[in-house]
Design an enzyme around this catalytic site. Structure first.
Site, PDB file in Angstrom:
ATOM      1  N   LYS A 156       0.850  -1.194   0.000  1.00 23.62           N
ATOM      2  CA  LYS A 156       0.000   0.000   0.000  1.00 23.62           C
ATOM      3  C   LYS A 156       0.882   1.239   0.000  1.00 23.62           C
ATOM      4  O   LYS A 156       1.449   1.613   1.030  1.00 23.62           O
ATOM      5  CB  LYS A 156      -0.915   0.050   1.229  1.00 23.62           C
ATOM      6  CG  LYS A 156      -1.970   1.178   1.108  1.00 23.62           C
ATOM      7  CD  LYS A 156      -2.617   1.551   2.428  1.00 23.62           C
ATOM      8  CE  LYS A 156      -1.853   2.601   3.178  1.00 23.62           C
ATOM      9  NZ  LYS A 156      -1.823   3.934   2.502  1.00 23.62           N
ATOM     10  N   GLU A 228      10.184   0.799  10.474  1.00 22.85           N
ATOM     11  CA  GLU A 228      11.223   1.824  10.291  1.00 22.85           C
ATOM     12  C   GLU A 228      10.531   3.162  10.523  1.00 22.85           C
ATOM     13  O   GLU A 228       9.704   3.608   9.706  1.00 22.85           O
ATOM     14  CB  GLU A 228      11.797   1.761   8.875  1.00 22.85           C
ATOM     15  CG  GLU A 228      12.850   2.809   8.579  1.00 22.85           C
ATOM     16  CD  GLU A 228      14.261   2.333   8.878  1.00 22.85           C
ATOM     17  OE1 GLU A 228      15.197   3.100   8.607  1.00 22.85           O
ATOM     18  OE2 GLU A 228      14.422   1.210   9.378  1.00 22.85           O
ATOM     19  N   CYS A 262      13.903  10.392   6.712  1.00 27.94           N
ATOM     20  CA  CYS A 262      14.035  10.009   8.123  1.00 27.94           C
ATOM     21  C   CYS A 262      15.490  10.064   8.574  1.00 27.94           C
ATOM     22  O   CYS A 262      15.766  10.261   9.760  1.00 27.94           O
ATOM     23  CB  CYS A 262      13.447   8.632   8.361  1.00 27.94           C
ATOM     24  SG  CYS A 262      14.129   7.333   7.327  1.00 27.94           S
ATOM     25  N   GLU A 360      10.689  15.366  15.503  1.00 27.61           N
ATOM     26  CA  GLU A 360      11.160  15.234  14.132  1.00 27.61           C
ATOM     27  C   GLU A 360      10.645  16.414  13.319  1.00 27.61           C
ATOM     28  O   GLU A 360       9.467  16.770  13.389  1.00 27.61           O
ATOM     29  CB  GLU A 360      10.659  13.918  13.523  1.00 27.61           C
ATOM     30  CG  GLU A 360      11.260  13.621  12.167  1.00 27.61           C
ATOM     31  CD  GLU A 360      10.913  12.232  11.661  1.00 27.61           C
ATOM     32  OE1 GLU A 360      11.762  11.600  11.008  1.00 27.61           O
ATOM     33  OE2 GLU A 360       9.784  11.770  11.930  1.00 27.61           O
TER      34      GLU A 360
END
Length: 471
Positions: A156, A228, A262, A360
Site C-alpha cells: 500500500k 522503520e 528520516c 522530528e
C-alpha cells in the site's frame, strides 16, 4: 480520494480507495499463486525479476513523470526510479547466493538417536505500508527481497503520493508471473489496517505514532511487524575536523530532499573552537540554495510534499525563536505558486526544551549547538526518544570512538545520512525509531524466512512405559 499536487496546490488526481473486502480479495488471489512462485526456485524467480527490471526501464519516463508530479522534484525522482532496477538485480544475485547455503544436510542432535534437517520457508504473503517522502524506493525496498525469497507481496503506497502506481502497473503487466504474486492497493489508514490483517508479515515505514498502531494491529493478528520509524538524527563535529568541509556536509545531509527523509541530520553539535568558521560557511552556503520554482529542473530544494508538514516546521521555528534561538539563515515556509517551499534554515542558541530539538522536523532546518566537551556533545546527542542514525565528523579514530557511544542504529563517519546510499550494512533502529530486524544487509533478505526443523528418529521411539509413574 483526492491527491494534491505539491507544486500547484491543486487536487488534480483522484482514486477510489480499496475497501477491506477489496484488500482481502487481492490477498486471497496472491496467496493462491504463491506456491507456484516459490516452486520456481531462486534462479527462476531471479529470471522473472530481471524481466521486471527490463520492463521498468521501458516505462522509466512515465514512472518518473508521475513521481515528479507527486513529489515536486525531478532529479530525485529519476534517482528513485533508476535505483529500482538495480535493487531488483542486486537482490536477485545476493538472494541466490544466500539460499545456496540453506541446505546444509543433516546433523546429529544432542539427543541420542536423533538427526536434524533445517528448512527455511518463506512467509506466504508479505505486506508493506509505505510513506510519501520516497514513494517508489520505500514501496519496494522490502517487497523486492520478499519476492526473491519466495513470498507473494502486497504493497500500500501512501495516499499522498500514489500516481506512480499506474505506470508501474503497466510495467508489471508485461511480466504476468510476477503480476500473479505482486500487487498494490491504494487507500488511507483503513486500507492499511485491512492490509495488516490480511498478510503474514508486515513492514511499515513512517511516523512513530502510526507505527505503534501498526504494531498493535500486527500483535492482535500474531504476525511479525518490521517498523522503520521517525528520527532526530544528530551530527557531532569533533575538534580537529575541517569546519568548512563539515559545514558543507551538514548542509547537504540536513536539507537534501528538502529534509523530508528520516535519516536527515536534524541536530548539529559543534565544538566552540570551530563554531565561528563552521557557522560562517554553513550560513553562506545555505544562502546559495534556491527552490526549484518555477522550473522543476532548476533549484536545490523541492516543495513540501505534504502541506501539513510546512505548518509543523513553521510552528517549531516559532517556538524556538520565542524561547531565545537566533535565526542565521532561512526563515519560514513561503508559498510559491500553490506549493510551500522553505530555504535552508540555520538556528543557533537552541536549547533542549525547544520542539525543534526534540520533535522530528522533516524539513530543511539545521539547529546548531555549540559544545565545550565531547562527553557533553555525546550526552546531548543521546538525549532523544529516537535512535535511527547519526553522524560523526573528525579524525577517524576519534570519530569511531564517539560513534561507539551513540545510541543509534547506523553511524555515518565523515559523511552524513549514508543509510540512504549504502544498503549492505545491517543495522537495527533503536528506541522509538523502529522495531524488528534490519532491512539492510543480508538480514534484509533472511528475515522473510521461517525456520522449520525435521527431527528424525533413527532408533526406537520411547514407549509409553518410559513415562509411567514409578513411585
Amino acid at each position: 480520494m483526492k491527491v494534491r499536487n505539491p507544486r500547484t496546490g491543486e487536487e488534480d488526481y483522484s482514486f477510489t480507495p480499496a475497501s477491506a473486502a477489496d484488500v482481502a480479495a487481492v490477498a486471497a488471489r496472491l496467496r493462491r499463486a504463491q506456491p507456484s512462485w516459490a516452486a520456481l526456485g531462486p534462479a527462476g524467480r531471479a529470471a522473472v525479476l530481471e524481466r521486471f527490471a527490463q520492463a521498468l526501464e521501458r516505462h522509466r519516463d512515465a514512472i518518473i513523470e508521475a513521481l515528479a508530479t507527486d513529489t515536486g522534484r525531478m532529479a530525485i525522482s529519476a534517482v528513485e526510479v533508476d535505483s529500482l532496477a538495480g535493487t531488483l538485480r542486486r537482490w536477485s544475485a545476493r538472494g541466490q547466493a544466500l539460499m545456496a547455503g540453506f541446505d546444509s544436510g543433516e546433523r546429529a542432535s544432542a539427543a541420542p538417536g536423533i538427526v536434524l534437517k533445517a528448512r527455511a520457508e518463506p512467509y506466504p504473503l508479505f505486506g508493506a505500508i509505505a510513506p510519501w517522502n520516497f514513494p517508489v524506493i520505500l514501496s519496494h525496498i522490502d517487497a523486492i527481497p520478499a519476492l526473491m525469497a519466495g513470498c507473494a507481496a502486497l504493497v500500500k503506497p501512501s495516499e499522498v503520493t500514489p500516481r506512480f502506481v499506474e505506470p508501474m502497473q503497466a510495467a508489471l503487466a508485461e511480466v504476468p508471473e510476477l503480476a500473479a504474486v505482486f500487487a498494490y492497493v491504494l487507500g488511507g489508514p483503513d486500507t492499511g489496517q485491512a492490509l495488516v490483517g490480511s498478510v503474514d508479515y508486515v513492514c511499515f515505514t513512517g511516523s512513530t505514532a502510526t507505527g505503534r498502531k501498526v504494531a498493535e494491529t500486527a500483535a492482535r493478528a500474531l504476525i511479525p511487524a518490521n517498523l522503520e520509524l521517525g528520527g532526530k538524527d544528530p551530527m557531532i563535529v569533533l575538534p580537529g575536523a575541517d569546519p568548512v568541509g563539515a559545514a558543507r556536509l551538514a548542509l547537504r545531509a540536513s536539507v537534501a530532499a528538502t529534509g523530508q527523509a528520516c535519516q536527515s541530520i536534524e541536530r548539529v553539535y559543534v565544538p566552540r573552537g570551530l563554531a565561528e568558521p563552521f557557522l560562517a560557511e554553513l550560513t553562506a552556503r545555505a544562502a546559495e540554495v534556491h527552490p526549484n520554482w518555477p522550473d522543476i529542473n532548476a533549484g536545490g530544494l523541492g516543495p513540501f510534499i505534504f502541506a501539513a508538514q510546512a505548518e509543523k516546521v513553521a510552528a517549531q521555528i516559532d517556538d524556538a525563536l520565542a524561547k531565545g534561538a537566533r535565526l542565521l539563515a532561512g526563515g519560514k515556509p513561503e508559498q510559491l505558486g500553490g506549493g510551500w517551499y522553505m530555504l535552508p534554515t540555520v538556528l543557533v542558541d537552541v536549547t533542549a526544551d525547544m520542539a525543534v530539538m526534540t520533535e522530528e522536523s522533516f524539513g530543511p532546518v539545521i539547529p546548531v549547538t555549540i559544545y565545550d566537551s565531547v562527553d557533553d556533545a555525546v550526552a546531548q546527542a543521546n538525549d532523544s526518544v529516537y535512535g535511527l542514525s547519526a553522524a560523526v565528523v573528525g579524525p577517524r579514530e576519534a570519530a569511531e570512538a564517539v560513534a561507539e557511544r551513540l545510541e543509534a542504529g547506523a553511524i555515518s563517519i565523515n559523511d552524513g545520512a549514508l543509510t540512504s546510499m549504502v544498503w549492505d550494512a545491517a543495522n537495527c533502529s533503536q528506541k522509538a525509531s523502529g522495531l524488528g530486524p534490519s532491512r539492510m544487509g543480508d538480514e534484509g533478505f533472511l528475515r522473510f524466512f521461517r525456520a522449520k526443523a525435521l527431527i528424525i528418529q533413527t532408533g526406537q521411539p520411547l514407549p509409553l512405559a518410559a513415562y509411567l509413574e514409578r513411585g
